[in-house]
Design an enzyme around this catalytic site. Structure first.
Site, PDB file in Angstrom:
ATOM      1  N   GLU A 165     -36.468 -63.885  22.138  1.00  0.00           N
ATOM      2  CA  GLU A 165     -35.813 -64.389  20.924  1.00  0.00           C
ATOM      3  C   GLU A 165     -36.883 -64.936  19.974  1.00  0.00           C
ATOM      4  O   GLU A 165     -37.794 -65.648  20.403  1.00  0.00           O
ATOM      5  CB  GLU A 165     -34.812 -65.502  21.266  1.00  0.00           C
ATOM      6  N   HIS A 208     -35.078 -59.960  19.528  1.00  0.00           N
ATOM      7  CA  HIS A 208     -33.965 -60.580  18.797  1.00  0.00           C
ATOM      8  C   HIS A 208     -34.508 -61.572  17.765  1.00  0.00           C
ATOM      9  O   HIS A 208     -35.638 -62.030  17.886  1.00  0.00           O
ATOM     10  CB  HIS A 208     -33.101 -61.438  19.732  1.00  0.00           C
ATOM     11  N   ASP A 234     -29.892 -57.991  14.474  1.00  0.00           N
ATOM     12  CA  ASP A 234     -31.260 -58.458  14.717  1.00  0.00           C
ATOM     13  C   ASP A 234     -32.096 -57.431  15.478  1.00  0.00           C
ATOM     14  O   ASP A 234     -31.544 -56.669  16.254  1.00  0.00           O
ATOM     15  CB  ASP A 234     -31.243 -59.801  15.472  1.00  0.00           C
ATOM     16  N   HIS A 243     -32.135 -55.642  19.241  1.00  0.00           N
ATOM     17  CA  HIS A 243     -30.745 -55.857  19.660  1.00  0.00           C
ATOM     18  C   HIS A 243     -29.803 -54.916  18.915  1.00  0.00           C
ATOM     19  O   HIS A 243     -28.840 -54.392  19.467  1.00  0.00           O
ATOM     20  CB  HIS A 243     -30.362 -57.328  19.406  1.00  0.00           C
TER      21      HIS A 243
HETATM   22 ZN   LIG Z   1     -29.828 -60.678  19.469  1.00  0.00          ZN
END
Ligand SMILES: [Zn+2]
Length: 306
Positions: free
Chosen positions: A144, A79, A201, A191
């Protein structure tokens, strides 16, 4: 083995015949499989064991491990955060609504934040699906990456590049996770791959190809397969496949979408997610010969029964 060699010779002959017939130049490459993950299912790599601690009893490991088990973690989901590091930490670690297992800063240092233990369920994927599995929070590790995402200029989305030192961190961490859980290359996803109707993303500037060629991370097509499938088409004709045929191929590779038989909005968004991952130079949601050739090359490599 002999039959296999015969088949390969036959395939090569067919390839050359087809190539001659269509007057197209075919690049016959030496087949190089760079995917480094070997799925053994019999090779336990315990990094830790969670077990009962009962005073007065012995938990014996005499028959440990059983051969009948597999990993709960099957997917790695990447992400970007759409915000800077302090806000990302606030959102992912303090608010209590979303989280990820790891957070990669945008600073040129050697730090990677762990926010949720790998054996727990982080809340990063939301409503999601890949290759028939739904709700990927249950079965994935989420990373992330601090990145501002995109700004919209008229109808275009302008994305933020990822610095190379940040990608090096992503690569080192991803490789470590993939190796420990023996994650299948096709299960290393963005994602937007697992939620293409609502997520963008990590976007078209995320270097999937570089991760594959330099680090052996994730899935990528073989160039000669793409060239072969490209040679099947007459240039500048459209459409290259029917909507239903393309939707079925996307579904076969892993994307979840309705088989509407129309070039509808959901198909557009899913095609765009596919292009962001595998053909970022032309991510407009429109299927052309190259997009179709890449999808077929991926299916041949990863989704055909061997
Ligand atoms: Zn995401």
């Amino acid at each position: 083995m002999i039959q296999l060699i015969k088949c390969n010779l036959l395939c090569l002959t067919l390839l050359l015949l087809i190539s001659c017939g269509s007057q197209k130049k075919i690049i016959v490459d030496t087949k190089i499989i760079r995917d480094t993950v070997y799925i053994s299912n019999t090779n336990p790599k315990y990094h830790f064991i969670t077990e009962a601690n009962l005073p007065g009893y012995v938990i014996s490991k005499e028959n440990f491990p059983s051969v009948a088990f597999n990993e709960r973690v099957k997917f790695l989901v990447l992400h970007y955060t759409v915000s800077d590091y302090p806000i990302s930490v606030k959102i992912l670690a303090k608010k209590g609504e979303v989280s990820s297992h790891y957070l990669i800063t945008d600073q040129p240092n050697d730090t990677i934040d762990i926010l949720v233990s790998e054996d727990k369920r982080a809340w990063h994927a939301g409503v999601s699906a890949w290759n028939g599995t739904e709700n990927l929070n249950d079965t994935s590790i989420g990373i992330e990456i601090v990145n501002k995402g995109y700004i919209k200029v008229k109808d275009s989305l302008i994305f933020t590049p990822f610095p190379s030192y940040q990608i090096e961190k992503v690569a080192a961490l991803s490789k470590n996770i993939i190796d420990r859980y023996e994650i299948d290359p096709v299960n290393v996803v963005g994602h937007s791959d697992i939620a293409p109707l609502r997520k963008q993303d990590p976007g078209p500037l995320f270097p999937w190809k570089e991760l594959y060629t330099q680090y052996g991370i994730g899935a990528w097509y073989e160039e000669y397969d793409k060239e072969y499938f490209l040679s099947q088409y007459i240039p500048d004709t459209y459409p290259y496949s029917s909507p239903l045929e393309f939707q079925k191929a996307l579904q076969k590779y892993g994307y979840k979408l309705n088989l509407s038989g129309e070039w509808d909005k959901n198909t557009f968004l899913t095609v765009r997610a596919f292009q962001w991952h595998f053909r970022p130079e032309k991510a407009d949601g429109i299927v052309d010969a190259e997009t179709w050739a890449i999808l077929q090359a991926l299916i041949k490599k990863y989704r055909s029964k061997k």
